[in-house]
Enzyme design. Structure first.
Site, PDB file in Angstrom:
ATOM      1  N   GLU A 106       5.463   0.719  -2.102  1.00  0.00           N
ATOM      2  CA  GLU A 106       6.129   2.023  -2.051  1.00  0.00           C
ATOM      3  C   GLU A 106       7.517   1.966  -1.433  1.00  0.00           C
ATOM      4  O   GLU A 106       8.445   2.631  -1.910  1.00  0.00           O
ATOM      5  CB  GLU A 106       5.265   3.029  -1.275  1.00  0.00           C
ATOM      6  CG  GLU A 106       3.986   3.448  -1.998  1.00  0.00           C
ATOM      7  CD  GLU A 106       2.838   2.487  -1.809  1.00  0.00           C
ATOM      8  OE1 GLU A 106       3.018   1.430  -1.153  1.00  0.00           O
ATOM      9  OE2 GLU A 106       1.740   2.773  -2.332  1.00  0.00           O
ATOM     10  N   HIS A 145      -6.230  10.300   2.882  1.00  0.00           N
ATOM     11  CA  HIS A 145      -6.210  10.659   1.458  1.00  0.00           C
ATOM     12  C   HIS A 145      -6.310  12.174   1.285  1.00  0.00           C
ATOM     13  O   HIS A 145      -7.034  12.653   0.410  1.00  0.00           O
ATOM     14  CB  HIS A 145      -7.362   9.969   0.721  1.00  0.00           C
ATOM     15  CG  HIS A 145      -7.102   8.537   0.388  1.00  0.00           C
ATOM     16  ND1 HIS A 145      -6.891   7.582   1.348  1.00  0.00           N
ATOM     17  CD2 HIS A 145      -7.001   7.884  -0.804  1.00  0.00           C
ATOM     18  CE1 HIS A 145      -6.689   6.405   0.752  1.00  0.00           C
ATOM     19  NE2 HIS A 145      -6.746   6.568  -0.545  1.00  0.00           N
TER      20      HIS A 145
HETATM   21  C1  LIG Z   1      -0.098   2.674   0.450  1.00  0.00           C
HETATM   22  C2  LIG Z   1      -1.105   2.864  -0.596  1.00  0.00           C
HETATM   23  N1  LIG Z   1      -0.718   2.899  -1.886  1.00  0.00           N
HETATM   24  C3  LIG Z   1      -1.631   3.089  -2.855  1.00  0.00           C
HETATM   25  C4  LIG Z   1      -2.943   3.232  -2.552  1.00  0.00           C
HETATM   26  C5  LIG Z   1      -3.976   3.423  -3.638  1.00  0.00           C
HETATM   27  N2  LIG Z   1      -4.824   2.252  -3.727  1.00  0.00           N
HETATM   28  C6  LIG Z   1      -6.020   2.192  -3.120  1.00  0.00           C
HETATM   29  S1  LIG Z   1      -6.731   0.678  -3.281  1.00  0.00           S
HETATM   30  C7  LIG Z   1      -5.449   0.108  -4.176  1.00  0.00           C
HETATM   31  C8  LIG Z   1      -5.437  -1.271  -4.728  1.00  0.00           C
HETATM   32  C9  LIG Z   1      -5.789  -2.257  -3.758  1.00  0.00           C
HETATM   33  O1  LIG Z   1      -5.978  -3.466  -4.412  1.00  0.00           O
HETATM   34  P1  LIG Z   1      -6.429  -4.711  -3.583  1.00  0.00           P
HETATM   35  O2  LIG Z   1      -5.593  -4.829  -2.372  1.00  0.00           O
HETATM   36  O3  LIG Z   1      -6.458  -5.860  -4.512  1.00  0.00           O
HETATM   37  O4  LIG Z   1      -7.902  -4.330  -3.092  1.00  0.00           O
HETATM   38  P2  LIG Z   1      -9.233  -4.135  -3.953  1.00  0.00           P
HETATM   39  O5  LIG Z   1      -9.325  -2.678  -4.280  1.00  0.00           O
HETATM   40  O6  LIG Z   1      -9.154  -4.963  -5.159  1.00  0.00           O
HETATM   41  O7  LIG Z   1     -10.332  -4.519  -3.034  1.00  0.00           O
HETATM   42  C10 LIG Z   1      -4.485   1.080  -4.328  1.00  0.00           C
HETATM   43  C11 LIG Z   1      -3.238   0.880  -5.084  1.00  0.00           C
HETATM   44  C12 LIG Z   1      -3.303   3.213  -1.197  1.00  0.00           C
HETATM   45  N3  LIG Z   1      -4.572   3.390  -0.814  1.00  0.00           N
HETATM   46  N4  LIG Z   1      -2.382   3.010  -0.246  1.00  0.00           N
END
Ligand SMILES: Cc1ncc(C[n+]2csc(CCOP(=O)(O)OP(=O)(O)O)c2C)c(N)n1
Ligand SMILES: [Mg+2]
Lengths: 329, 324
Positions: free
Chosen positions: B60, B129
């Site tokens: 972001e 959230h």
């Molecule tokens: C700062 C922020 N941006 C976007 C999100 C939305 N979001 C939640 S989980 C996620 C992806 C995370 O991927 P990863 O780190 O690979 O973890 P996984 O879900 O695969 O365990 C996103 C983009 C968030 N929670 N926080």
């Protein structure tokens, strides 16, 4: 670094099996409860990744710290935190591990060194570094662990945290659970170089890639990294290759969204961590089929008990809404 | 005019804006996700291609700067945050860079950036959230902040935001996505800085933002049966603020309540109360009241979440307190 061989005792292997199965059966139950609208808060299930939390936490002491993410049930369980309090938290009950304030994405259990999970991607990584800084200032021999996903390596704070930890040689282990996806985005669409392990080189710390579905391998690598950190030799980045069986959030498998293929999911289920360990235990006569079954039914009972506990627990009182905004001392 | 849903209205507007002006492009995390942004971006990728519909890594802070830079270089980016909570990583770029660039360089450069960000709360999603951060942005010089409450305004304000030569924070709300309104098919403008009178009344004025406008109208309708006539103003734009519409109404009613479902301290309610208190003091018969969230992070538990968000009931009891 010198090679140290790590031997696993039968007891350790059995304990890891129990931990992995506890995570699996708990998560399957949670998935069902979400489907039935019994659990409302968003749940990011850990099914498929059990070997990572289990292998890493098996290398830790109770007074070592763990920091986690939105996908945190597995880390919480593997660190030995209370199952009843977890289920109650998912139900929003006052007996929950965060007193019903946090829900699935915000677990904590300080008595067991589980300092909390943040649902802001990469949000808890610098906190883990800060805990390691505190250990280093106070010259204790504790170790801090930051769990995060492949997606978290996109955030600037990931680089800032690793650089600072490396610069100050802090007692921390960075555990990346590379499940190939960041929500709906495949890793090849979110990282210019998908080799996460290699990113350790820019901080001049060890970077090790490990089969994240093989609990004994994860444990061995984690043990070495934890020992290194404990001895004041600085951080390690461990990249654990794995796959989540369910969708990004909730109980479904996301296949209908076209985000991933049936074949891909089937491939990874075949490589599933529990199946793998069961085969190893059977092949080496460490556990018999019937012993496994009795472990399973023991854990099913635990999970059922946690559900009973959650259902029978009261909700937080409305009047308590403003409790915990400030620490009252 | 066609009757369409709020989310479809956004989708239609984005499509028309991108068709009309090839400087407009969409960038942000979650744009191509089937579930993230509630059908607001459906079909845009296939129509405009990945050059102009850019789903980004979770970065972001960097991506916000990238959008600002593209704006400085002549584009009109629409930067998406699938929920406001994820904007904190972007605050440096928004405040130190987007908000100041025009001023800092004596007006030589400007940042025609639309920051489209979604309030997405409820469902036991808890502290990280559920946030509504409009007040944080109204605090910052150089940023305009709009909050459409209807499918009509969603379109008119999005168009105005994209046409604006400076940074505009455009805040919508997932709780509004299924609400319907009559919306012209062609692009049109709802001017930034203009409130709208939603209901006439003589006893009390209520100014509200976004989703709360609907709750206020519900409250007003039910109190009308008791003979209390509430005037309802939709602020639409929280910065700049339409002072005149508020003051003119208070002249008539002599009572004022401001309703904004974000935190109370130094919030929208505080700002609006101060303006009305200063500029309409002599018309006021009763103290100004505000309705806001409690001063706490959002709780997960249904029992606490149930009392966390203000509703028409909260507003009814506030009106009764004033008019009795
Ligand atoms: C700062 C922020 N941006 C976007 C999100 C939305 N979001 C939640 S989980 C996620 C992806 C995370 O991927 P990863 O780190 O690979 O973890 P996984 O879900 O695969 O365990 C996103 C983009 C968030 N929670 N926080
Ligand atoms: Mg991932």
């Amino acid at each position: 670094m010198t090679e140290r061989t790590v031997h696993l005792s039968l007891n350790q292997l059995q304990a890891m099996y129990k931990s992995m199965l506890r995570i699996r059966l708990f998560e399957e139950k949670v998935g069902d409860l979400v489907r039935k609208n019994e659990i409302i808060c968003p749940c990011h299930l850990y099914i498929g990744q059990e070997a990572i939390a289990t292998g890493v936490c098996a290398a830790l002491r109770t007074d070592d710290y763990v920091f986690s993410t939105h996908r945190s049930h597995g880390h919480y369980i593997a660190k030995g935190c209370n199952l009843d309090a977890l289920m109650a938290e998912l139900y929003g009950k006052v007996t929950g591990c965060s007193k019903g304030r946090g829900g699935s994405m915000h677990l904590s259990f300080p008595e067991m060194g589980f300092i909390g999970s943040s649902a802001i991607v990469a949000g808890s990584i610098p906190l883990a570094v800060g805990a390691a800084l505190s250990f280093s200032i106070r010259k204790t021999d504790n170790v801090s662990v930051a769990f995060f996903g492949d997606g978290a390596t996109n955030e600037g704070v990931w680089y800032e945290s690793l650089n600072f930890a490396a610069l100050k040689k802090l007692p921390i282990v960075f555990v990346c659970e590379n499940n190939l996806y960041s929500t709906h985005v495949h890793i090849s669409d979110h990282l210019a170089d998908t080799d996460i392990r290699k990113k350790a080189e820019i901080f001049r710390i060890p970077g090790i890639q490990v089969d994240g579905n093989d609990v004994t391998e994860v444990f061995k690598v984690a043990k070495k990294a934890v020992d290194t950190a404990r001895q004041g030799e600085g951080p390690t980045l461990i990249e654990c290759m794995t796959y989540r069986w369910r969708g990004h959030v909730g109980p479904n498998d996301d296949l209908n969204t076209g985000l991933r293929s049936k074949e891909e999911l089937a491939f990874w289920k075949e490589k599933g961590p529990i199946k793998r360990l069961e085969k190893k235990l059977l092949d080496n006569n460490f556990l018999s089929k019937s012993e496994m079954l009795s472990i399973r039914s023991e854990i099913e009972k635990e999970v059922d008990e946690s559900l009973k506990f959650a259902k029978n627990s009261p909700f937080p009182q409305e009047e308590s809404l403003l409790d915990y905004v400030f620490k009252v001392s | 005019m066609t009757r369409i849903q709020y989310n479809k209205s956004i989708n239609q507007t984005l499509r028309q804006l991108m068709k009309k002006d090839d400087r407009v492009f969409l960038i942000g995390q979650g744009i191509t996700s089937p579930w993230y942004v509630g059908c607001t971006t459906t079909g845009l990728l296939s129509e405009f291609g990945s050059n102009r519909v850019i789903d980004t890594p979770v970065s972001e802070n960097g991506i916000t700067g990238v959008a600002i830079g593209a704006a400085l270089a002549g584009m009109r980016p629409v930067l998406l945050f699938p929920r406001m909570d994820f904007m904190h990583y972007a605050m440096d770029q928004l405040i130190n860079h987007a908000g100041s660039w025009h001023y800092m360089f004596g007006g030589q450069l400007n940042v025609p950036l639309t920051v489209w960000t979604i309030i997405n709360r409820g469902g036991e999603q808890a502290a990280q959230h559920s946030q509504s951060l409009q007040a944080m942005f109204t605090h910052i010089p150089g940023l305009k902040v709009v909050m459409p409450s209807s499918a009509y305004d969603a379109k008119g304000l999005l168009n105005s935001a994209v046409e604006d030569d400076g940074p505009v924070i455009y805040i919508d709300d997932r709780w509004l996505y299924e609400s319907e309104d009559d919306v012209p098919e062609e692009l049109f403008n709802v001017p930034i800085g203009e409130g709208a009178l939603r209901r006439n009344g003589k006893d009390v004025t209520i100014a509200a933002t976004s989703y709360m406008v609907g709750e206020v109208i519900k409250a007003a309708d039910s109190l009308a049966d008791e003979g209390i006539e509430t005037e309802v103003i939709d602020m639409r734009s929280v910065k700049p603020l339409d002072k005149d519409i508020l003051i003119n109404s208070v002249k008539k009613t002599g009572r004022f309540i401001v309703v904004d479902a974000s935190w109370p301290s130094s919030g929208i309610g505080a700002e609006v109360s101060s303006i009305v208190g200063n500029e309409a003091f002599k018309y006021l018969k009763t103290p100004i009241m505000r309705v806001s969230l409690p001063d706490s992070p959002a709780p997960a538990s249904s029992s606490l979440e149930g009392v966390y968000y203000p509703t028409s009931k909260t507003i009814i009891s506030k009106i009764r307190e004033l008019v009795s």
